[in-house]
Design an enzyme around this catalytic site. Structure first.
Site, short mmCIF file in Angstrom:
data_model
loop_
_atom_site.label_atom_id
_atom_site.label_comp_id
_atom_site.label_asym_id
_atom_site.label_seq_id
_atom_site.Cartn_x
_atom_site.Cartn_y
_atom_site.Cartn_z
N ASP A 10 -14.37 8.91 -48.05
CA ASP A 10 -14.69 10.33 -47.77
C ASP A 10 -16.04 10.37 -47.06
O ASP A 10 -16.75 9.36 -46.98
CB ASP A 10 -14.72 11.15 -49.07
N SER A 11 -16.41 11.54 -46.59
CA SER A 11 -17.73 11.71 -45.99
C SER A 11 -18.83 11.72 -47.05
O SER A 11 -19.98 11.43 -46.77
CB SER A 11 -17.78 13.04 -45.23
N TYR A 42 -18.49 16.06 -42.29
CA TYR A 42 -17.45 15.96 -41.27
C TYR A 42 -16.98 17.35 -40.80
O TYR A 42 -16.54 17.51 -39.68
CB TYR A 42 -16.23 15.23 -41.84
N GLY A 43 -17.04 18.30 -41.71
CA GLY A 43 -16.38 19.59 -41.46
C GLY A 43 -16.94 20.39 -40.31
O GLY A 43 -16.29 21.29 -39.80
N CYS A 74 -10.09 12.61 -47.86
CA CYS A 74 -10.80 13.64 -47.09
C CYS A 74 -9.79 14.34 -46.20
O CYS A 74 -9.12 13.70 -45.38
CB CYS A 74 -11.87 12.96 -46.23
N ASN A 75 -9.66 15.65 -46.38
CA ASN A 75 -8.71 16.41 -45.57
C ASN A 75 -9.11 16.44 -44.10
O ASN A 75 -8.26 16.37 -43.21
CB ASN A 75 -8.64 17.86 -46.07
N THR A 76 -10.42 16.55 -43.85
CA THR A 76 -10.88 16.66 -42.46
C THR A 76 -10.51 15.39 -41.69
O THR A 76 -9.91 15.45 -40.61
CB THR A 76 -12.40 16.89 -42.42
N CYS A 188 -10.11 20.75 -49.25
CA CYS A 188 -11.23 19.84 -49.01
C CYS A 188 -11.44 19.16 -50.35
O CYS A 188 -11.45 19.84 -51.40
CB CYS A 188 -12.48 20.63 -48.61
N THR A 189 -11.58 17.84 -50.34
CA THR A 189 -11.64 17.12 -51.61
C THR A 189 -12.91 17.42 -52.40
O THR A 189 -12.98 17.12 -53.59
CB THR A 189 -11.49 15.60 -51.37
N HIS A 190 -13.90 18.00 -51.74
CA HIS A 190 -15.10 18.41 -52.48
C HIS A 190 -14.82 19.59 -53.43
O HIS A 190 -15.51 19.75 -54.43
CB HIS A 190 -16.21 18.85 -51.51
N1 DGL Z 1 -14.37 16.11 -48.31
C1 DGL Z 1 -14.03 16.40 -46.97
C2 DGL Z 1 -12.67 17.04 -46.85
O1 DGL Z 1 -11.81 16.85 -47.69
C3 DGL Z 1 -15.01 16.95 -45.98
C4 DGL Z 1 -16.39 17.38 -46.36
C5 DGL Z 1 -17.31 17.38 -45.15
O2 DGL Z 1 -17.86 16.30 -44.88
O3 DGL Z 1 -17.45 18.40 -44.47
O4 DGL Z 1 -12.38 17.70 -45.88
#
Ligand code: DGL
Length: 264
Positions: A10-11, A42-43, A74-76, A188-190
């Site tokens: 992930d990021s 990443y977003g 990470c979805n992004t 988003c996994t966060h």
């Molecule tokens: N955790 C990431 C996701 O699932 C992205 C968070 C980020 O770096 O913006 O999209």
């Protein structure tokens, strides 16, 4: 004995929500968790930046850690670069995509909120998921870089004022039809890391869904028949940038079995 780890990527710390679900199903799984802290977040990046960065970095990581499988937690990164990563690497790669299918199966009002990063919510991949699995639903989307930052801070022990969560959720609920949302996809996994706070800030009760349980089942399926160590070895957390605040993340990492930290 097969000591090869599963590599979670992930990021930042968001992928810990996916690691937790995988560990619950596969407790003896050796894990390497990579946070691309040098590339975070990443977003707010472009498709070109993510598309160039992620496959190259995962190629290096695969050589270095020799995983049996990679999970892009990470979805992004997944909605932009999953196909490129798969064609570049000769090992199974599991992606994380917005759990719109799960939400559509759950929603009674047929109004679903998708909460992700700005980069994720604008992806054609999300249009395709909505058309394929939720064609009879209204799918409202909202991207929030602030919520990613709040989750990172939360894992470092810094809680945020509830009004900030309320303002972020207003980005969904204040859209036309938003008052009928009954299910929100944490795309988003966060975000599952702050689900408690989101739940408390919602203007009416809603269900939050994400893809982590499905990803865990997919890892179990793809590794079926493979040997695992008798006891899970200590997990390794890797940061691509500095780990100046690793001490503040220590408890969160250790809570996920990641007791060794290194930088690339
Ligand atoms: N955790 C990431 C996701 O699932 C992205 C968070 C980020 O770096 O913006 O999209």
């Amino acid at each position: 004995m097969d000591e090869r780890p599963v590599l979670f990527f992930d990021s930042g710390v968001g992928g810990l929500s996916v690691l937790a679900a995988a560990r619950a199903l596969l407790p003896r799984m050796p894990a390497v968790y990579v946070a691309d802290s040098a590339g975070f977040p990443y977003g707010t990046k472009s498709e070109a930046e993510i598309g160039a960065r992620v496959p190259a970095l995962l190629g290096r990581l695969a050589e270095r850690y020799r995983p049996r499988l990679i999970v892009i937690a990470c979805n992004t990164a997944s909605t932009i670069a999953l196909a490129a990563v798969r064609s570049a690497l000769d090992l199974p790669v599991v992606g994380t995509v917005p759990a719109i299918k799960v939400a559509a199966a759950h929603s009674r009002s047929r109004v679903i909120g998708v909460l992700g990063t700005d980069a994720t919510v604008r992806q054609p991949y999300v249009d395709d998921l909505a058309a394929q699995f939720a064609s009879d639903c209204r799918v409202l989307r909202h991207g929030s870089a602030e919520l990613v930052a709040l989750a990172e801070a939360r894992l470092r022990g810094d809680p945020a004022d509830p009004s900030r969560y309320r303002a972020i959720l207003a980005g969904l609920f204040d859209q036309p039809g938003g008052d009928r949302i009954d299910t929100i996809v944490n795309a988003c996994t966060h975000f599952p890391l702050v689900e408690h706070e989101l739940r408390a800030a919602a203007p009416h009760p809603v269900a939050f869904v994400d893809g982590s349980a499905g990803i865990a089942r997919r890892i179990a399926f793809l590794t079926e028949g493979q040997a695992w160590p008798v006891i899970a070895p200590p997990g390794l957390a890797v940061f691509t940038g500095g780990v100046s605040d690793a001490a503040r993340l220590g408890d969160a990492l250790a809570g996920h079995g990641l007791t060794t930290v290194e930088t690339l």
